[in-house]
Write a protein that holds these residues in place. Structure first.
Motif, short mmCIF file in Angstrom:
data_model
loop_
_atom_site.label_atom_id
_atom_site.label_comp_id
_atom_site.label_asym_id
_atom_site.label_seq_id
_atom_site.Cartn_x
_atom_site.Cartn_y
_atom_site.Cartn_z
N UNK A 83 61.97 -19.27 83.81
CA UNK A 83 62.73 -18.57 84.85
C UNK A 83 64.05 -18.04 84.32
N UNK A 84 64.76 -18.86 83.55
CA UNK A 84 66.04 -18.42 83.00
C UNK A 84 65.85 -17.23 82.06
N UNK A 85 64.81 -17.28 81.23
CA UNK A 85 64.56 -16.18 80.30
C UNK A 85 64.24 -14.89 81.03
N UNK A 86 63.44 -14.98 82.09
CA UNK A 86 63.05 -13.79 82.84
C UNK A 86 64.18 -13.25 83.69
N UNK A 87 65.09 -14.12 84.13
CA UNK A 87 66.22 -13.68 84.95
C UNK A 87 67.22 -12.86 84.16
N UNK A 88 67.25 -13.06 82.84
CA UNK A 88 68.13 -12.26 82.00
C UNK A 88 69.58 -12.34 82.41
N UNK A 89 70.15 -11.19 82.76
CA UNK A 89 71.57 -11.09 83.07
C UNK A 89 71.88 -11.23 84.56
N UNK A 90 70.94 -11.71 85.35
CA UNK A 90 71.17 -11.88 86.79
C UNK A 90 72.16 -13.02 87.00
#
Length: 262
Positions: A83-90
């Motif tokens: 989840x953290x990887x996919x959220x990127x700069x959010x």
């Protein structure tokens, strides 16, 4: 009438080895559905959303541009890492390790609590009682789901399902269980008994590799559950579904409000 369904035993490692396959394999929620839920619940830039059992956080990512903050909770370190990887700069998504048993008013208040394909794994009655102390007036609990209409474009799904069932060592908490109590019944007896449902039906491209990943993302046919049978199941799926090119899916949201709302 008071419903007291038997909760599914809590297993924080249920999706440990499925996390790597979840984002590619699972059906994405239609952006139009997320916009519709935002519209009917009146969320905006001052509100907070709780994504409970977030997995790789497709709902957190979908709601983040619309609200002040999303708090995304999952018990699986592997899911949270994805989840953290996919959220990127959010920057307005906050990830926490935990489960429905960790819900506490110190996390709130929230306008919405959203759950994507996760509510059935929880102690549903207890979860709604805890959320009652966290969801602000006018807020709601929203359950997201996906299904496939029984139409010719989806005829291949029976083959996919039949192959999976031959390899499943066990099933989900409600698969073929005649005593399973539907979510609607639980919600009607909860602090959130005003129900409304929304759905978006899409025709989407799909290929056999996505369907392999989808099978491996399921709790009952994840690599950890299949063990040495995984290679055989994957080979059988690839042989049987090599020509699949499309599917028609409905992504849906069941919105549950407090009785004094609307």
């Amino acid at each position: 009438m008071t419903l007291a369904p038997t909760p599914t035993p809590f297993d924080p490692d249920r999706y440990r080895f499925a996390a790597a396959h979840y984002e590619q394999g699972r059906v994405p929620y239609a952006p139009a559905l997320i916009r519709r839920v935002a519209e009917v619940t009146g969320i905006g830039s001052r509100h907070r959303v709780l994504d409970l059992g977030c997995g790789p956080a497709p709902l957190a990512r979908g709601f983040a541009p619309l609200v002040r903050e999303v708090v995304a909770i999952d018990p699986s370190p592997e899911m949270l890492a994805a989840a953290r990887a996919l959220a990127g700069q959010a920057a307005n998504i906050r990830f926490l390790s935990g489960s429905s048993y960790d819900l506490d008013p110190t996390l709130g208040p929230f306008r919405l609590a959203v759950m994507g394909r996760s509510f059935h794994w929880m102690d549903r009655v207890d979860t709604l009682r805890r959320l009652d102390r966290m969801i602000e007036p006018g807020g709601a609990v929203v359950l997201f789901h996906d299904s496939a209409p029984a139409i010719p474009a989806n005829a291949w799904r029976k083959v996919w399902r039949d192959i999976r069932e031959r390899y499943e060592p066990n099933h989900g908490p409600h698969d073929r269980d005649p005593d399973w109590i539907r979510h609607e019944a639980i919600l009607l007896e909860s602090p959130f008994p005003r129900l409304e449902s929304f759905g978006v039906i899409d025709r989407r491209t799909v290929d056999v590799e996505t369907l392999v990943q989808r099978a491996l993302s399921m709790g009952s046919t994840s690599p950890s559950h299949l063990g040495g049978k995984m290679g055989a199941m994957v080979a059988e799926l690839r042989a049987a579904l090599a020509d699949v090119r499309e599917e028609v899916v409905e992504t849906s949201a069941l919105v549950a409000w407090r009785p004094d709302f609307r």
